[in-house]
Write a protein that holds these residues in place. Structure first.
Motif, PDB file in Angstrom:
ATOM      1  N   ASP A 202       1.908  -7.640  28.984  1.00 19.60           N
ATOM      2  CA  ASP A 202       2.948  -7.441  29.941  1.00 19.60           C
ATOM      3  C   ASP A 202       2.032  -6.954  31.053  1.00 19.60           C
ATOM      4  O   ASP A 202       2.296  -7.217  32.198  1.00 19.60           O
TER       5      ASP A 202
ATOM      6  N   ARG B 124      10.721  -1.700  24.668  1.00 20.12           N
ATOM      7  CA  ARG B 124      10.948  -2.301  25.993  1.00 20.12           C
ATOM      8  C   ARG B 124      11.009  -3.814  25.967  1.00 20.12           C
ATOM      9  O   ARG B 124      10.164  -4.574  26.108  1.00 20.12           O
TER      10      ARG B 124
ATOM     11  N   LYS C 125       6.318 -15.262  20.616  1.00 20.85           N
ATOM     12  CA  LYS C 125       4.984 -15.427  21.260  1.00 20.85           C
ATOM     13  C   LYS C 125       4.131 -16.095  20.456  1.00 20.85           C
ATOM     14  O   LYS C 125       3.509 -16.763  20.948  1.00 20.85           O
TER      15      LYS C 125
ATOM     16  N   LEU D  77      11.797  -7.380  26.778  1.00 21.02           N
ATOM     17  CA  LEU D  77      11.967  -8.063  28.288  1.00 21.02           C
ATOM     18  C   LEU D  77      12.651  -7.159  29.117  1.00 21.02           C
ATOM     19  O   LEU D  77      12.255  -5.807  29.255  1.00 21.02           O
TER      20      LEU D  77
ATOM     21  N   GLU E 137       2.568  -5.985  22.798  1.00 22.76           N
ATOM     22  CA  GLU E 137       4.072  -6.764  23.581  1.00 22.76           C
ATOM     23  C   GLU E 137       5.212  -5.901  23.670  1.00 22.76           C
ATOM     24  O   GLU E 137       5.655  -5.429  22.609  1.00 22.76           O
ATOM     25  N   ASP E 138       5.747  -5.848  24.792  1.00 21.23           N
ATOM     26  CA  ASP E 138       6.897  -5.209  24.975  1.00 21.23           C
ATOM     27  C   ASP E 138       6.862  -3.628  24.353  1.00 21.23           C
ATOM     28  O   ASP E 138       8.099  -3.233  23.975  1.00 21.23           O
TER      29      ASP E 138
ATOM     30  N   TYR F 208      11.898 -19.349  23.363  1.00 14.70           N
ATOM     31  CA  TYR F 208      11.360 -17.985  24.340  1.00 14.70           C
ATOM     32  C   TYR F 208      12.332 -17.587  25.294  1.00 14.70           C
ATOM     33  O   TYR F 208      13.568 -17.714  25.038  1.00 14.70           O
TER      34      TYR F 208
ATOM     35  N   ASN G  81      12.720 -10.765  33.073  1.00  9.83           N
ATOM     36  CA  ASN G  81      13.476 -11.567  32.313  1.00  9.83           C
ATOM     37  C   ASN G  81      14.326 -10.671  31.470  1.00  9.83           C
ATOM     38  O   ASN G  81      14.305  -9.519  31.473  1.00  9.83           O
TER      39      ASN G  81
ATOM     40  N   ASN H   2       5.354 -17.220  34.199  1.00  8.36           N
ATOM     41  CA  ASN H   2       5.560 -16.221  33.043  1.00  8.36           C
ATOM     42  C   ASN H   2       4.197 -16.289  32.246  1.00  8.36           C
ATOM     43  O   ASN H   2       3.360 -17.290  32.144  1.00  8.36           O
ATOM     44  N   ASN H   3       3.915 -15.248  31.589  1.00  6.84           N
ATOM     45  CA  ASN H   3       2.544 -15.080  30.905  1.00  6.84           C
ATOM     46  C   ASN H   3       2.280 -16.014  29.857  1.00  6.84           C
ATOM     47  O   ASN H   3       1.277 -16.117  29.462  1.00  6.84           O
TER      48      ASN H   3
END
Ligand SMILES: NC(=O)C1=CN([C@@H]2O[C@H](COP(=O)(O)OP(=O)(O)OC[C@H]3O[C@@H](n4cnc5c(N)ncnc54)[C@H](OP(=O)(O)O)[C@@H]3O)[C@@H](O)[C@H]2O)C=CC1
Ligand SMILES: CC(=O)C(=O)O
Ligand SMILES: [Mg+2]
Length: 645
Positions: free
Chosen positions: A360, A246, A264, A248, A336-337, A193, A501, A545-546
C-alpha cells in the motif's frame, strides 16, 4: 501425482512409518517440497518455477521405478540434506508434524486441486491412475474446459456469485483456475480482485466454505512456528499478510480480510508467474473493532476488540521470526492492508532484517509514479514542473508523495526537502501545513509546508493550483464537480487519479472526470471503470493499481535472490512499467497498458528489478544471468496441464 498429506498417516501408520526410515535409507535423496515432488512425478518436467532444477537423473530414476524421492539441485551438488519438515533437527522431546508422502490416484486424485484435470484426464491416465468409472467417458481439452467455465461464470449476474464460482474452481482444479484467469485477465481481474474481492471480504463469513490460507490468531501465541508447519507446502517464497484492519477503503474487516492475501497471491501466480505452491496467504487475527462483525453470528474471527501495543507487537514479532526460521532469509513478505498506525512501523522495523515491502505504501507509489512518467508524454514538461495535491495523507498518499519526491530529486539533483515542496496533502482535517506539525503523525510531518490553514479540498485546489490531483482518502465521491471543474479551469490536461478502492470508494468515476473536465482529464482509477463516451469520443480509463507492480517486483526479487527491498528497485519498476505504455494507449488516453499484456509487463518489471538488485549488491543468486528478461519469462508458472505417467 505425489501428494503430501496427514490423513494418509492417520489412516495408515505404515505409510508414515516409512517416512523416517525412508529418510534414513536414502540420505541425500530426501523428500523436500511437495511442489517439486509433484513436478518430479510429471514425465515432462525438468524445471520448476523460479529456477530450481529437477535433476534429470532423478527423473530417470523415477522412470526406472526407483522410490518416490526428490533431489533438488542444492542437495545433489552439496550432498547435503534439507530438513524441511524439521524432523531431523527436532530433539527427542520436541514435537514434529507427521507428514507423509503418497501417490494420489483414483478418487483422491480427483479431489486434489493441484493435480485434478477433471474431464481432461486422458484414457491412458484414467487407466494408470484408477480413474475408470469415476469420470464420464468424454475426454475434453483444457481449452474446452475454459470455454465451459467462462460460459458458466458469465451466466451469473451478481459479481459475488462469480467470485464464489472462481474460488470454488481454485479449490477444485487449480490449473484450470489459473488458465481462466490468465487467458481472460481483463474480465476476471475485477472478480478475484478489486472491486469484487472487497464485497467478498465484507461477506466472508456468510460465503465461507473451505478455508484458504493460514490463520494465525492470538490463540496461537507462542506456537506460530508449529502453525506454519501445518501448512502443506514447504518451499514458500512469497507471503502476503494482513491483519485486516484497513481492507481497501472498507475499514476494519478483521479476520474477513483473508480475501485480500488470497486474491493478491492469485495475482502473483497469474500476473507474475510465481507458482501457486510457493505462495502463502496469511491473516493475523488480533481481534476487530468492527462492532457489526463482533455481533455477526457468521463472523469467523476472534470475537474480541483488537489487541494493541505490546501484545500486538509480540505476536507480529513471533510471526516474523517464525517465518524466517521456517522458510529462510529470502522469503518475501508483503504487508497488505494494515492500518497506517502499524504499517509504517512494521515496515521500518522489519525492512532491515527481512525481505519485506508494504504494497500500500511502496507498490502503490511505484504504480502511480509509472503513470505520472507516462502522463508527462501527454501533458508535457518534467516531473519537477508539476504541482501535486493529494486527498488522503495515509499509507498510499504519503508513500506515493515520497517516491515522486525521490524521483524528482534524482532527476534534478535537488535535495529531497526541496522537491517535497511541490507536493501538498489534504487529510481529514484539511491541508497539511506547518502550524499543524506538532499534532501530525510522523509520516505526515515532511509534508507540513508553510501555508495558511485550509479546511476543504476545493479551497486547496483553488489555492495550490495543482496540475495533478490524487485521491487516496478511501472516501468515495470526494472529487466533486466543483473540484474537477476547478482543476480543469487552470490546466489544459489535468491529471486526475482516483485511487481509492473498491469502486464505491473511488473519489470520482471515470464518467465524472471526463464529463466535468469536458474530455480533457487524464484519468486513472484504483478499481476499473468501463470506457466512457463523451461528445462522440471514447475515453478508456487506465487502472492505477499496485497489481501492475507487485507481481513483477516480487518475481524480480525472487529471481535475483534479493535479500532486501530498496527504493531504487521501486523506481526501476516504475520506469519499466511506464516504458510499456504504447502510442496506441496514449491515443486512447491511457497512461497504463492494458492488463491483457500483464505477464510480458511483469517480466519486464522483474528483469529491471533484478538488474537493480545485482547493481546494488543485494542479489544472492549468483552469477547474474546474462539475459534477465529471458530468465523472468522462462521461469513463469504455466497453467497448462502436465502429462501424468
Ligand atoms: N489503487 C491502488 O493501488 C491502491 C489504492 N489504495 C486505496 O487508497 C485508500 C487509502 O488507503 P491508505 O492510504 O492505506 O489509508 P490510510 O487510512 O492510511 O489513509 C487515509 C487518508 O485519508 C484521509 N481521509 C479520510 N477521510 C477523508 C476525508 N473525508 N477527507 C480528506 N481526507 C480523508 C485520512 O485522514 P486522517 O489522517 O486525518 O485520518 C488519511 O490521511 C483506500 O481506499 C485504498 O483502497 C491503497 C493502496 C493501493
Ligand atoms: C489495491 C490495494 O492494495 C488497496 O486498495 O489496498
Ligand atoms: Mg492494499
Amino acid at each position: 501425482m505425489i501428494s503430501l498429506n496427514r490423513s494418509s498417516f492417520l489412516n495408515n501408520k505404515s505409510i508414515s512409518g516409512s517416512c523416517s526410515p525412508f529418510l534414513g535409507r536414502h540420505r541425500g535423496l530426501v523428500p523436500s517440497a511437495p511442489s517439486s515432488l509433484k513436478i518430479v512425478a510429471a514425465v515432462s518436467s525438468d524445471r520448476d518455477l523460479n529456477g530450481s532444477v529437477v535433476m534429470e537423473s532423478t527423473l530417470k530414476a523415477l522412470r526406472d521405478g526407483a522410490s518416490v524421492v526428490e533431489m533438488d539441485a542444492k542437495t545433489a551438488v552439496a550432498g547435503g540434506v534439507q530438513d524441511v519438515y524439521g524432523e531431523d533437527t527436532a530433539t527427542e522431546d520436541q514435537l514434529v508434524t507427521p507428514w507423509a508422502l503418497s501417490v494420489a490416484s483414483g478418487y483422491t486424485l480427483l479431489r486434489d486441486p493441484h493435480h485434478n484435470k477433471g474431464l481432461a484426464f486422458t484414457d491412458k491416465e484414467r487407466d494408470a491412475h484408477y480413474l475408470r468409472g469415476l469420470l464420464p467417458p468424454s475426454v475434453v481439452s483444457q481449452e474446452l474446459q475454459v470455454k465451459k467455465m467462462m460460459h458458466i461464470i458469465r451466466q451469473y449476474q451478481v459479481p459475488i456469485q462469480r467470485y464464489m464460482a472462481m474460488m470454488d474452481l481454485q479449490e477444485r482444479n487449480e490449473k484450470l483456475f489459473y488458465k481462466l484467469l490468465i487467458d481472460h485477465v481483463e474480465e476476471m481481474l475485477p472478480i478475484v480482485y478489486t472491486p469484487t474481492v472487497g464485497e467478498a471480504c465484507q461477506k466472508y463469513g456468510s460465503i465461507f466454505s473451505r478455508p484458504q490460507g493460514l490463520y494465525i490468531s492470538l490463540k496461537e501465541k507462542g506456537r506460530i512456528l508449529e502453525v506454519l508447519r501445518n501448512w502443506p507446502e514447504k518451499n514458500i517464497q512469497v507471503i502476503v499478510v494482513t491483519d485486516g484492519e484497513r481492507i481497501l477503503g472498507l475499514g476494519d474487516l478483521g479476520c474477513h480480510g483473508m480475501g485480500i492475501p488470497v486474491g493478491k497471491l492469485s495475482l502473483y501466480t497469474a500476473l507474475g508467474g510465481v507458482r501457486p505452491s510457493a505462495c502463502l496467504p496469511v491473516t493475523i487475527d488480533v481481534g476487530t473493532n468492527n462492532e457489526k462483525l463482533l455481533n455477526d453470528e457468521f463472523y469467523i474471527g476472534l470475537r474480541q476488540r483488537r489487541a494493541t501495543g505490546q501484545e500486538y507487537a509480540e505476536l507480529l514479532h513471533e510471526f516474523m521470526t517464525a517465518v524466517k526460521q521456517n522458510y529462510g532469509e529470502k522469503v518475501l513478505i508483503q504487508f497488505e492492508d494494515f492500518a497506517n498506525h502499524n504499517a509504517f512501523d512494521l515496515l521500518a522495523k522489519y525492512g532491515t532484517t527481512h525481505l519485506v515491502f508494504n504494497d500500500d505504501i511502496q507498490g502503490t507509489a511505484s504504480v502511480v509514479l509509472a503513470g505520472l512518467i507516462a502522463a508527462l508524454k501527454l501533458v508535457g514538461g518534467t516531473l519537477a514542473d508539476q504541482r501535486f495535491l493529494f486527498l488522503g495523507a495515509g499509507e498510499a498518499g504519503t508513500g506515493i508523495a515520497e517516491l515522486i519526491a525521490l524521483e524528482m530529486s534524482k532527476q534534478t539533483n535537488m535535495p529531497l526537502e526541496e522537491t517535497r515542496k511541490n507536493i501538498w496533502l489534504v487529510d481529514s482535517k484539511g491541508l497539511i501545513v506547518s502550524s499543524r506539525r506538532e499534532s501530525l503523525q510522523h509520516f505526515k510531518k515532511p509534508w507540513a509546508h508553510e501555508h495558511e490553514p485550509i479546511k476543504t479540498l476545493l479551497e486547496a485546489v483553488n489555492d495550490i493550483k495543482p496540475t495533478v490531483l490524487i485521491g487516496t482518502s478511501g472516501v468515495g465521491r470526494t472529487f466533486t464537480r466543483e473540484v474537477v471543474e476547478a482543476i480543469a479551469s487552470f490546466n489544459e490536461k489535468p491529471v486526475i487519479l482516483s485511487l481509492s478502492n473498491p469502486t464505491s470508494q473511488s473519489e470520482c468515476t471515470a464518467e465524472e472526470a471526463y464529463t466535468w473536465s469536458k474530455g480533457r482529464a487524464i484519468f486513472a482509477s484504483g478499481s476499473p471503470f468501463p470506457p466512457v463516451e463523451y461528445e462522440g469520443k471514447v475515453y478508456v480509463p487506465g487502472q492505477a493499481n499496485n497489481a501492475y507492480i507487485f507481481p513483477g517486483l516480487g518475481l524480480g526479487l525472487l529471481m535475483s535472490g534479493a535479500i532486501r527491498v530498496h527504493d531504487d528497485m521501486l523506481l526501476a519498476a516504475s520506469q519499466a512499467l511506464a516504458s510499456q505504455v504504447t502510442q496506441d494507449d496514449f491515443d486512447n488516453g491511457r497512461i497504463y497498458p492494458p492488463f491483457t499484456n500483464i505477464r510480458k509487463i511483469s517480466a519486464h518489471i522483474a528483469a529491471k528489478v533484478a538488474a537493480k538488485a545485482y547493481e546494488l549488491g543485494l542479489a544472492s543468486r549468483l552469477p547474474q544471468p546474462r539475459d534477465l528478461l529471458h530468465c523472468a519469462e522462462s521461469s513463469m508458472y504455466s497453467p497448462s496441464y502436465r502429462s501424468y505417467r
